[in-house]
Design a protein around this motif. Structure first.
Motif, PDB file in Angstrom:
ATOM      1  N   LEU A 143       0.828  -1.202   0.000  1.00 33.90           N
ATOM      2  CA  LEU A 143       0.000   0.000   0.000  1.00 33.90           C
ATOM      3  C   LEU A 143       0.866   1.258   0.000  1.00 33.90           C
ATOM      4  CD1 LEU A 143      -2.744  -1.141   2.536  1.00 33.90           C
ATOM      5  CD2 LEU A 143      -2.766  -1.283   0.026  1.00 33.90           C
ATOM      6  N   SER A 144       1.479   1.539  -1.114  1.00 35.67           N
ATOM      7  CA  SER A 144       2.302   2.735  -1.256  1.00 35.67           C
ATOM      8  C   SER A 144       1.409   3.965  -1.336  1.00 35.67           C
ATOM      9  CB  SER A 144       3.140   2.630  -2.528  1.00 35.67           C
ATOM     10  OG  SER A 144       2.291   2.635  -3.665  1.00 35.67           O
ATOM     11  N   PRO A 145       1.956   5.145  -1.126  1.00 36.39           N
ATOM     12  CA  PRO A 145       1.151   6.362  -1.293  1.00 36.39           C
ATOM     13  C   PRO A 145       0.477   6.441  -2.658  1.00 36.39           C
ATOM     14  CG  PRO A 145       3.197   6.887  -0.175  1.00 36.39           C
ATOM     15  CD  PRO A 145       3.300   5.450  -0.599  1.00 36.39           C
ATOM     16  N   ALA A 146       1.174   5.982  -3.714  1.00 40.69           N
ATOM     17  CA  ALA A 146       0.591   6.029  -5.050  1.00 40.69           C
ATOM     18  C   ALA A 146      -0.628   5.117  -5.153  1.00 40.69           C
ATOM     19  CB  ALA A 146       1.632   5.628  -6.092  1.00 40.69           C
ATOM     20  N   VAL A 147      -0.551   3.944  -4.531  1.00 39.40           N
ATOM     21  CA  VAL A 147      -1.692   3.015  -4.547  1.00 39.40           C
ATOM     22  C   VAL A 147      -2.838   3.585  -3.739  1.00 39.40           C
ATOM     23  CG1 VAL A 147      -2.485   0.728  -3.810  1.00 39.40           C
ATOM     24  CG2 VAL A 147      -0.282   0.968  -4.980  1.00 39.40           C
ATOM     25  N   LEU A 148      -2.533   4.117  -2.557  1.00 40.99           N
ATOM     26  CA  LEU A 148      -3.590   4.655  -1.701  1.00 40.99           C
ATOM     27  C   LEU A 148      -4.208   5.919  -2.267  1.00 40.99           C
ATOM     28  CD1 LEU A 148      -2.095   4.021   1.851  1.00 40.99           C
ATOM     29  CD2 LEU A 148      -3.898   2.757   0.670  1.00 40.99           C
ATOM     30  N   ASP A 149      -3.466   6.653  -3.079  1.00 42.12           N
ATOM     31  CA  ASP A 149      -4.074   7.800  -3.761  1.00 42.12           C
ATOM     32  C   ASP A 149      -5.206   7.353  -4.683  1.00 42.12           C
ATOM     33  OD1 ASP A 149      -2.527   9.689  -2.537  1.00 42.12           O
ATOM     34  OD2 ASP A 149      -1.088   9.878  -4.189  1.00 42.12           O
ATOM     35  N   LEU A 150      -5.034   6.168  -5.291  1.00 43.50           N
ATOM     36  CA  LEU A 150      -6.037   5.648  -6.208  1.00 43.50           C
ATOM     37  C   LEU A 150      -7.138   4.875  -5.486  1.00 43.50           C
ATOM     38  CD1 LEU A 150      -3.699   4.334  -9.060  1.00 43.50           C
ATOM     39  CD2 LEU A 150      -4.990   6.476  -9.021  1.00 43.50           C
ATOM     40  N   ALA A 151      -6.786   4.232  -4.385  1.00 45.90           N
ATOM     41  CA  ALA A 151      -7.756   3.412  -3.639  1.00 45.90           C
ATOM     42  C   ALA A 151      -7.565   3.653  -2.147  1.00 45.90           C
ATOM     43  CB  ALA A 151      -7.575   1.932  -3.978  1.00 45.90           C
ATOM     44  N   PRO A 152      -7.985   4.804  -1.642  1.00 47.79           N
ATOM     45  CA  PRO A 152      -7.758   5.128  -0.220  1.00 47.79           C
ATOM     46  C   PRO A 152      -8.431   4.161   0.741  1.00 47.79           C
ATOM     47  CG  PRO A 152      -9.224   6.737  -1.273  1.00 47.79           C
ATOM     48  CD  PRO A 152      -8.645   5.913  -2.371  1.00 47.79           C
ATOM     49  N   GLY A 153      -9.492   3.484   0.308  1.00 50.64           N
ATOM     50  CA  GLY A 153     -10.176   2.554   1.191  1.00 50.64           C
ATOM     51  C   GLY A 153      -9.322   1.369   1.611  1.00 50.64           C
ATOM     52  N   LEU A 154      -8.289   1.049   0.833  1.00 48.18           N
ATOM     53  CA  LEU A 154      -7.426  -0.084   1.176  1.00 48.18           C
ATOM     54  C   LEU A 154      -6.583   0.183   2.416  1.00 48.18           C
ATOM     55  CD1 LEU A 154      -6.194  -1.280  -2.346  1.00 48.18           C
ATOM     56  CD2 LEU A 154      -7.938  -2.316  -0.878  1.00 48.18           C
ATOM     57  N   ALA A 155      -6.505   1.432   2.838  1.00 45.46           N
ATOM     58  CA  ALA A 155      -5.718   1.750   4.042  1.00 45.46           C
ATOM     59  C   ALA A 155      -6.247   1.023   5.262  1.00 45.46           C
ATOM     60  CB  ALA A 155      -5.724   3.266   4.278  1.00 45.46           C
ATOM     61  N   SER A 156      -7.516   0.647   5.254  1.00 47.56           N
ATOM     62  CA  SER A 156      -8.094  -0.030   6.424  1.00 47.56           C
ATOM     63  C   SER A 156      -7.528  -1.433   6.623  1.00 47.56           C
ATOM     64  CB  SER A 156      -9.613  -0.091   6.295  1.00 47.56           C
ATOM     65  OG  SER A 156      -9.988  -0.878   5.170  1.00 47.56           O
ATOM     66  N   LEU A 157      -6.812  -1.964   5.627  1.00 45.18           N
ATOM     67  CA  LEU A 157      -6.142  -3.249   5.821  1.00 45.18           C
ATOM     68  C   LEU A 157      -5.179  -3.204   7.003  1.00 45.18           C
ATOM     69  CD1 LEU A 157      -5.228  -4.431   2.189  1.00 45.18           C
ATOM     70  CD2 LEU A 157      -7.106  -5.200   3.634  1.00 45.18           C
ATOM     71  N   ARG A 158      -4.671  -2.026   7.286  1.00 39.53           N
ATOM     72  CA  ARG A 158      -3.718  -1.887   8.386  1.00 39.53           C
ATOM     73  C   ARG A 158      -4.365  -2.116   9.743  1.00 39.53           C
ATOM     74  NH1 ARG A 158      -1.285   3.555   5.519  1.00 39.53           N
ATOM     75  NH2 ARG A 158       0.156   2.487   4.077  1.00 39.53           N
ATOM     76  N   GLU A 159      -5.694  -2.093   9.791  1.00 47.12           N
ATOM     77  CA  GLU A 159      -6.406  -2.305  11.046  1.00 47.12           C
ATOM     78  C   GLU A 159      -6.662  -3.779  11.328  1.00 47.12           C
ATOM     79  OE1 GLU A 159      -6.919   0.308  12.971  1.00 47.12           O
ATOM     80  OE2 GLU A 159      -5.999   1.528  11.380  1.00 47.12           O
ATOM     81  N   LEU A 160      -6.428  -4.656  10.359  1.00 45.02           N
ATOM     82  CA  LEU A 160      -6.708  -6.068  10.548  1.00 45.02           C
ATOM     83  C   LEU A 160      -5.604  -6.733  11.368  1.00 45.02           C
ATOM     84  CD1 LEU A 160      -8.051  -6.974   6.995  1.00 45.02           C
ATOM     85  CD2 LEU A 160      -9.348  -6.365   9.052  1.00 45.02           C
ATOM     86  N   ARG A 161      -5.981  -7.757  12.088  1.00 40.65           N
ATOM     87  CA  ARG A 161      -5.072  -8.382  13.049  1.00 40.65           C
ATOM     88  C   ARG A 161      -4.759  -9.818  12.644  1.00 40.65           C
ATOM     89  NH1 ARG A 161      -5.719  -7.983  19.616  1.00 40.65           N
ATOM     90  NH2 ARG A 161      -4.180  -9.568  20.195  1.00 40.65           N
ATOM     91  N   THR A 162      -3.548 -10.239  12.951  1.00 40.60           N
ATOM     92  CA  THR A 162      -3.147 -11.625  12.697  1.00 40.60           C
ATOM     93  C   THR A 162      -2.764 -12.311  13.995  1.00 40.60           C
ATOM     94  OG1 THR A 162      -0.847 -10.996  12.266  1.00 40.60           O
ATOM     95  CG2 THR A 162      -2.329 -11.110  10.365  1.00 40.60           C
ATOM     96  N   GLU A 163      -2.922 -13.634  14.013  1.00 37.71           N
ATOM     97  CA  GLU A 163      -2.482 -14.478  15.121  1.00 37.71           C
ATOM     98  C   GLU A 163      -1.729 -15.662  14.531  1.00 37.71           C
ATOM     99  OE1 GLU A 163      -2.583 -13.906  18.258  1.00 37.71           O
ATOM    100  OE2 GLU A 163      -4.061 -12.320  18.510  1.00 37.71           O
ATOM    101  N   TRP A 164      -1.274 -16.556  15.416  1.00 44.23           N
ATOM    102  CA  TRP A 164      -0.502 -17.705  14.967  1.00 44.23           C
ATOM    103  C   TRP A 164      -1.313 -18.979  15.132  1.00 44.23           C
ATOM    104  CZ3 TRP A 164       5.267 -17.316  16.903  1.00 44.23           C
ATOM    105  CH2 TRP A 164       5.775 -16.038  16.583  1.00 44.23           C
ATOM    106  N   MET A 165      -1.259 -19.833  14.115  1.00 45.68           N
ATOM    107  CA  MET A 165      -1.803 -21.186  14.183  1.00 45.68           C
ATOM    108  C   MET A 165      -0.946 -22.037  13.262  1.00 45.68           C
ATOM    109  SD  MET A 165      -5.736 -22.427  13.627  1.00 45.68           S
ATOM    110  CE  MET A 165      -6.294 -24.044  14.221  1.00 45.68           C
ATOM    111  N   ASN A 166       0.008 -22.738  13.840  1.00 43.14           N
ATOM    112  CA  ASN A 166       1.011 -23.458  13.050  1.00 43.14           C
ATOM    113  C   ASN A 166       1.122 -24.897  13.512  1.00 43.14           C
ATOM    114  OD1 ASN A 166       1.750 -20.452  13.128  1.00 43.14           O
ATOM    115  ND2 ASN A 166       3.021 -21.163  11.446  1.00 43.14           N
ATOM    116  N   GLY A 167       1.748 -25.710  12.669  1.00 36.40           N
ATOM    117  CA  GLY A 167       1.775 -27.144  12.898  1.00 36.40           C
ATOM    118  C   GLY A 167       3.106 -27.683  13.388  1.00 36.40           C
TER     119      GLY A 167
END
Length: 598
Positions: free
Chosen positions: A353-377
């Motif tokens: 999500l570079s500034p150039a990408v976010l200039d075209l699609a500002p809604g994608l900035a909300s991806l930064r609010e998503l959370r990850t956890e671990w589930m591994n084998g």
């Protein structure tokens, strides 16, 4: 609170309002014409018509998108940084095979296919496999023997395998009946009634309430776990979140956890299910699924560029012009295409999500609010097959919320003949779902343990459940070797581990931050288990559904006459429609659900 952004789960995106004259003239005979073209002709036609697609990421979402695009005549190249199959792939333990045997089969975590999966099974049926009438789909076997193991001397609950060698074991039957009685007595009747009430409330909640209220309520709060008995908190609050979907019960979205509970119950009743309650593959994932899939896609003209990491999306003229790639040696190049499907995991999508990408699609900035956890084998390779485990075991009270499958009960393979050095007779494959709770040996969470300590902890936590009544199930001499998911790596500066392949989890309010497949950039589409889907969970099914949705959005943007990809929804019992309509009116009036006793 009002439901954020658009449509509720369980509804398809609205069809394009404008139907072009070309599509009308093309008619039904031309719809799906790309599917009918032989692969070389399809690729040549696609190249002439400016229908080249770069699929960024070769996991479940990327392969699903490539599959549907290739069958519709597009020229597809898949760029994958690590290995095709993503988190679902097999990961052979290099150098362990001897005398013509294959390397021991490691994996990110064992594969589990609930009956309510519909999109993944549809794809599997269209992947040829020698001797199978229904392709790869025929490699799925029903999960028929499961064990819920408790520690502290409590009896376990076992669903015995109907065709188990020697028939029904009276000792297993005795323990199961005892365990059922113990569990019924452990949770106070008032708490059982409470949980039934909360489940009924969710079943009869309208989409307006699910999105407007339950999306923003943690599961812990919804089931009223605070102050409840230890067994209620363990089973209802902790296991149903950490044990199944690797999210913490105090931050898990009630809408997501409730929807998965509903789906399991309905599929167990045979409603809206492709098969039984659960299934598993009869061989390592690559052998049973991924390798045949890649062969099929190559035959359809799909090109694969493995070892190519997507470093940047390069823009121009209000569109994505190309992607900048980097290989393991640090060499960089750009690859152009007409269309781009971004199917990398959410943690890597955020990096694009570079500034150039976010200039075209500002809604994608909300991806930064998503959370990850671990589930591994973690896989334990055994010198002999342990008795009394069955196909699958849930270690209910384990600090790390361990679940395991015994591969000899599922795979159609002879371990000593097919894998390793001839001394391995079986594999006990684990999923570790909680990496933040201290373990029982070292008092540290898995994130802070060395690889060896993680293996020792998991072995001890299993023995704590299986051997708490004095019998020997996993003697130490049974262990041949083990392997931990290589995505977990020790990081000395932090005094802990890093995870190269974390999992997106559904926390409260996360729906509003998740993107639709179609973006504001006209030739960029999103696919991945973090994209808004009907299944709404980080699963193979969610990834597959998102790949289908991305292709449909691309077909609309390309004004293509090809047939749209079918997308299956979770079953919604029509018998509850009346109660849900009543609830919708009550929600709009600010009133609780009809069955809510709060």
């Amino acid at each position: 609170m009002s439901r954020p952004h658009g449509r509720p789960a369980g509804t398809a995106p609205p069809p394009s309002a404008a139907v072009s004259r070309r599509r009308v003239l093309a008619g039904s005979a031309a719809a799906g014409a790309g599917v009918l073209l032989p692969a070389p002709a399809a690729r040549a036609a696609a190249g002439r018509d400016g229908r080249t697609v770069a699929v960024l990421g070769g996991g479940m979402a990327g392969l699903a998108a490539a599959h549907e695009l290739a069958e519709r005549g597009f020229a597809v190249t898949v760029f994958e940084r690590k290995a095709l199959g993503g988190k679902s792939r097999s990961i052979p333990v290099r150098g362990t095979g001897a005398d013509g045997r294959r390397d021991l089969p490691g994996e990110h975590g064992f594969r589990f296919f609930p009956g309510f999966y519909r999109n993944v099974p549809d794809t599997m049926r269209r992947i040829p496999f020698p001797g199978n009438a229904n392709g790869v789909h025929d490699n799925l076997l029903p999960l028929t023997a499961a064990r819920i193991a408790r520690n502290g001397g409590r009896s376990d609950i076992t669903v015995p395998e109907p065709a188990a060698p020697g028939g029904l074991d009276p000792e297993v039957l005795r323990e199961t009946v005892t365990g059922l009685v113990e569990q019924a007595a452990a949770v106070p009747p008032a708490e059982l009634a409470l949980f039934v009430n909360r489940f009924v409330v969710y079943l009869t909640s309208s989409d307006e309430r699910r999105f407007g209220e339950w999306e923003h309520v943690p599961w812990w709060e919804y089931v009223r776990a605070e102050g409840a008995s230890a067994d209620y908190r363990t089973i209802v609050a902790r296991f149903l979140t950490r044990g199944l979907v690797a999210v913490k019960e105090r931050i898990a979205s009630t809408r997501t956890v409730g929807a998965m509970g509903e789906a399991f119950v309905l599929s167990g009743l045979g409603l809206g299910a492709d098969g039984g309650l659960a299934r598993m593959l009869n061989a390592p994932t690559n052998e049973a699924w991924i390798d045949p899939w890649v062969r099929y896609l190559r035959g359809r003209g799909v090109r694969f560029a493995v070892g190519q990491s997507v470093e940047a999306l390069e823009t121009g003229g209000g569109r994505i012009r190309s992607v900048r790639l980097v290989d393991a040696a640090g060499r960089r190049r750009s690859a152009a295409a007409d269309w781009f499907v971004c199917a990398v995991p959410v943690d890597r999508a955020r990096a694009l999500l570079s500034p150039a990408v976010l200039d075209l699609a500002p809604g994608l900035a909300s991806l930064r609010e998503l959370r990850t956890e671990w589930m591994n084998g973690l896989q334990f390779f055994l010198r002999r097959t342990p008795g009394g485990i069955g196909q699958e075991v849930n270690f209910m009270d384990s600090p790390w919320q361990i679940t395991a499958v015994l591969q000899s009960r599922i795979w159609d393979r002879d371990f000593p003949r097919d894998y390793g050095d001839g001394e391995v007779a079986d594999c006990l494959s684990l999923d570790i779902s909680d990496w933040d709770t201290p373990g029982m040996l070292y008092g540290k969470p898995a994130k802070k343990c060395t690889r060896a300590q993680i293996a020792e902890e998991c072995w001890a936590q299993m023995k704590d459940h299986l051997e708490d009544t004095g019998r020997s199930v996993l003697p130490d001499g049974m262990l041949h070797s083990w392997v931990l998911d290589p995505a977990i790596a020790w990081h000395p500066p932090s005094g802990g581990n890093v995870n190269d392949e974390p999992l997106m989890v559904n926390t409260v309010g996360s729906w509003e931050h998740r993107p639709e497949s179609r973006t504001a950039i006209p030739n960029l589409f999103m696919a991945g288990d973090y994209v808004r889907t009907n299944i709404d969970l980080a699963t193979m099914e969610g990834a597959n559904e998102s790949g289908r949705a991305a292709v449909n959005a691309l077909l609309d943007a390309a004004d293509s006459p090809a047939a749209r990809v079918p997308v299956w929804r979770l079953h919604r019992p029509p018998e509850l429609d009346g109660l849900k309509e009543i609830d919708a009116r009550r929600f709009r009036a600010g009133r609780p659900n009809l069955f809510d006793t709060r």
